[in-house]
Write a protein that holds these residues in place. Structure first.
Motif, PDB file in Angstrom:
ATOM      1  N   GLN A 108       0.848  -1.185   0.000  1.00 54.83           N
ATOM      2  CA  GLN A 108       0.000   0.000   0.000  1.00 54.83           C
ATOM      3  C   GLN A 108       0.888   1.242   0.000  1.00 54.83           C
ATOM      4  OE1 GLN A 108      -1.562   0.558   4.455  1.00 54.83           O
ATOM      5  NE2 GLN A 108      -0.544   2.301   3.516  1.00 54.83           N
ATOM      6  N   ALA A 109       0.472   2.221  -0.789  1.00 51.82           N
ATOM      7  CA  ALA A 109       1.176   3.497  -0.773  1.00 51.82           C
ATOM      8  C   ALA A 109       0.899   4.216   0.536  1.00 51.82           C
ATOM      9  CB  ALA A 109       0.733   4.352  -1.961  1.00 51.82           C
TER      10      ALA A 109
ATOM     11  N   ALA B 104      -1.275   4.628 -13.433  1.00 53.26           N
ATOM     12  CA  ALA B 104      -0.990   5.919 -14.049  1.00 53.26           C
ATOM     13  C   ALA B 104      -0.322   6.884 -13.080  1.00 53.26           C
ATOM     14  CB  ALA B 104      -2.283   6.531 -14.586  1.00 53.26           C
ATOM     15  N   LEU B 105      -0.771   6.880 -11.835  1.00 52.56           N
ATOM     16  CA  LEU B 105      -0.276   7.850 -10.859  1.00 52.56           C
ATOM     17  C   LEU B 105      -0.342   7.223  -9.468  1.00 52.56           C
ATOM     18  CD1 LEU B 105       0.696  10.824 -11.272  1.00 52.56           C
ATOM     19  CD2 LEU B 105      -1.560  11.528 -10.468  1.00 52.56           C
ATOM     20  N   PRO B 106       0.542   6.275  -9.174  1.00 50.18           N
ATOM     21  CA  PRO B 106       0.418   5.558  -7.886  1.00 50.18           C
ATOM     22  C   PRO B 106       0.681   6.423  -6.666  1.00 50.18           C
ATOM     23  CG  PRO B 106       2.411   4.906  -9.057  1.00 50.18           C
ATOM     24  CD  PRO B 106       1.613   5.727 -10.003  1.00 50.18           C
ATOM     25  N   PHE B 107       1.492   7.481  -6.808  1.00 44.69           N
ATOM     26  CA  PHE B 107       1.865   8.291  -5.643  1.00 44.69           C
ATOM     27  C   PHE B 107       1.493   9.752  -5.930  1.00 44.69           C
ATOM     28  CE2 PHE B 107       5.102   4.894  -6.308  1.00 44.69           C
ATOM     29  CZ  PHE B 107       4.539   3.986  -5.412  1.00 44.69           C
TER      30      PHE B 107
ATOM     31  N   TYR C 239      -3.860   3.917  -1.903  1.00 41.71           N
ATOM     32  CA  TYR C 239      -4.322   4.648  -0.722  1.00 41.71           C
ATOM     33  C   TYR C 239      -3.716   4.099   0.566  1.00 41.71           C
ATOM     34  CZ  TYR C 239      -7.570   0.673  -0.999  1.00 41.71           C
ATOM     35  OH  TYR C 239      -8.121  -0.578  -1.120  1.00 41.71           O
ATOM     36  N   GLY C 240      -3.730   4.930   1.604  1.00 38.81           N
ATOM     37  CA  GLY C 240      -3.268   4.500   2.911  1.00 38.81           C
ATOM     38  C   GLY C 240      -4.315   3.650   3.618  1.00 38.81           C
TER      39      GLY C 240
END
Length: 439
Positions: A207-208, A264-267, A370-371
């Motif tokens: 998980q980011a 596309a934009l994980p972070f 997501y966190g």
């Protein structure tokens, strides 16, 4: 997800447990907890209902008042609301002589918002067209009830686990994870954990993270008719905004973690709230931006913070006003670290095997942006953890939150079979142990 009718390569015990899942009982519990508006600081009645169900199905049930005065001193405490009281609830079954598996879900929900925007009452479980509607059916009362039903099905099927199965119902996930931290501090850890987040049945061992920040850009107030005598912080923010967008692109280029490749934009770096000015005909004194800054598993949080602070300082260095009146960055509110579990860990293989045996196809393994409370289990509790559950996170935190009803039933079956494979079965002839309640 469509479960195979044959049940795949299941043992007799696994088949009995899967067949013992009772959709009506699952939905009845879900209706009860959906009816309780368990937003921040108002979760206790819902926790009491879950604890009552755990006791009814024969789980050892630990219910305790969380000491927030003590918990706030913990370095991992990051709640972004004023937490006053609340209950921790954990139900346990099994002999406890093998591995312990945790099934974790949070009982708190975000507010319903403008009720007029809902087609169905948000705090009333509604079934229509094979879907369930209500605040929390996706995030994540639905999946939590599936976990409770999985434990009940194991008891109903007469399955005796050699290890132990914990079902954890926690509060405060939406505002920083205080309930999860309290549960770990209580001593409820294990050898593996499944946090039943809505991953659309993707197994997510990563998980980011997400860090909340507040950026203040100073200006100089002046009468609106004499705008040139003031300094407009909105104008000064534009190059900072552009530099932060560049930073976001840099951080999402050539992503190292294979579980996030293809995203596309994980972070993401999101500037979600902007405030400026006190009067329409006055040049604003300052502009305040509050946002969310995505971080990758394994990334040092201090280094990530320095990168954002450096980007702001770099943008400000090109402006004479901002060089003399530098913007400030504060790290406020929830600070969600990222987390990662190795794909070869037994909790991953046990879950993947159960999904394949019941569904007939190999599940996808990936990361989520997501966190979640996974980070606390991994980073504080040292518990290998995955996120897994039905539902699309895009349907949460919005009106008409909904999920396929049958997906919750399938989840209970998967969790029951996973528990058998991870915890093992009690050897024939070994006496079962009665577990008392702890309150």
């Amino acid at each position: 997800m469509k479960l195979a009718a044959s049940g795949g390569a299941l043992t007799p015990e696994e088949r009995r447990a899967a067949e013992a899942v009772d959709a009506e009982r699952l939905f009845a519990l879900l209706a009860d907890v959906i009816a309780i508006e368990s937003v921040a600081n108002r979760e206790t009645p819902a926790q009491q209902r879950v604890a009552k169900e755990m006791r009814a199905i024969g789980l050892e049930t630990d219910v305790w008042e969380i000491d927030f005065e003590r918990l706030r001193r913990h370095p991992a405490y990051t709640a972004d609301v004023d937490r006053r009281d609340g209950l921790g609830v954990v139900g346990t079954m099994g002999r406890g002589e093998g591995r312990t598996l945790i099934l974790n879900g949070h009982i708190d929900v975000v507010p319903a918002g403008e009720v007029a925007r809902w087609t169905h009452p948000p705090f009333e479980l509604t079934q229509r067209g094979g879907r369930l509607f209500g605040r929390g059916v996706v995030d994540m009362k639905g999946q939590l009830c599936s976990a409770v039903e999985a434990a009940r099905a194991l008891r109903e099927a007469g399955v005796e686990l050699a290890g132990a199965l914990q079902v954890q119902s926690v509060i405060g996930e939406e505002d920083g994870g205080s309930g999860m931290l309290a549960t770990i501090e209580r001593g409820h850890t294990g050898d593996g954990a499944i946090v039943v987040e809505p991953t659309e049945f993707v197994i997510a061992p990563a998980q980011a993270g997400a860090l909340s920040f507040r950026l203040t850009v100073p200006g100089l107030a002046a009468h609106g008719a004499l705008r040139e005598e003031g300094v407009d912080p909105v104008e000064k923010f534009i190059p900072i905004f552009q530099r932060l967008r560049t930073l976001e692109a840099e951080r999402n280029r050539d992503v190292a973690d294979v579980l996030f490749r293809g995203e596309a934009l994980p972070f993401a770096l999101t500037m979600g709230r902007l405030r400026a000015g006190i009067w329409p005909s006055t040049v604003a004194e300052s502009l305040v931006v509050e946002g969310r800054y995505g971080v990758a598993p394994g990334e040092e949080l201090a280094g990530a913070r320095r990168a954002l602070e450096g980007a702001v300082a770099e943008a400000a260095s090109g402006d004479a006003w901002l060089r003399d009146h530098p913007p400030t960055v504060e790290w406020t509110g929830a600070q969600f670290a990222a987390a990662r579990t190795d794909e070869s860990d037994p909790v991953v293989s046990a879950l993947a095997g159960a999904v394949q045996s019941l569904g007939g196809t190999e599940p996808r393994v990936g990361g989520v942006r997501y966190g979640a409370d996974m980070r606390l289990l991994v980073n504080q509790g040292q518990v290998p953890t995955v996120l897994f559950g039905p539902g699309d996170v895009r349907r949460s935190h919005r009106p008409d939150e909904s999920i396929h009803a049958e997906d919750l039933v399938d989840t209970a079956r998967i969790l029951a079979v996973t528990a058998i494979r991870f915890c093992g079965l009690l050897a024939s002839g070994s006496p079962a142990r009665e577990l008392p309640d702890r309150v």
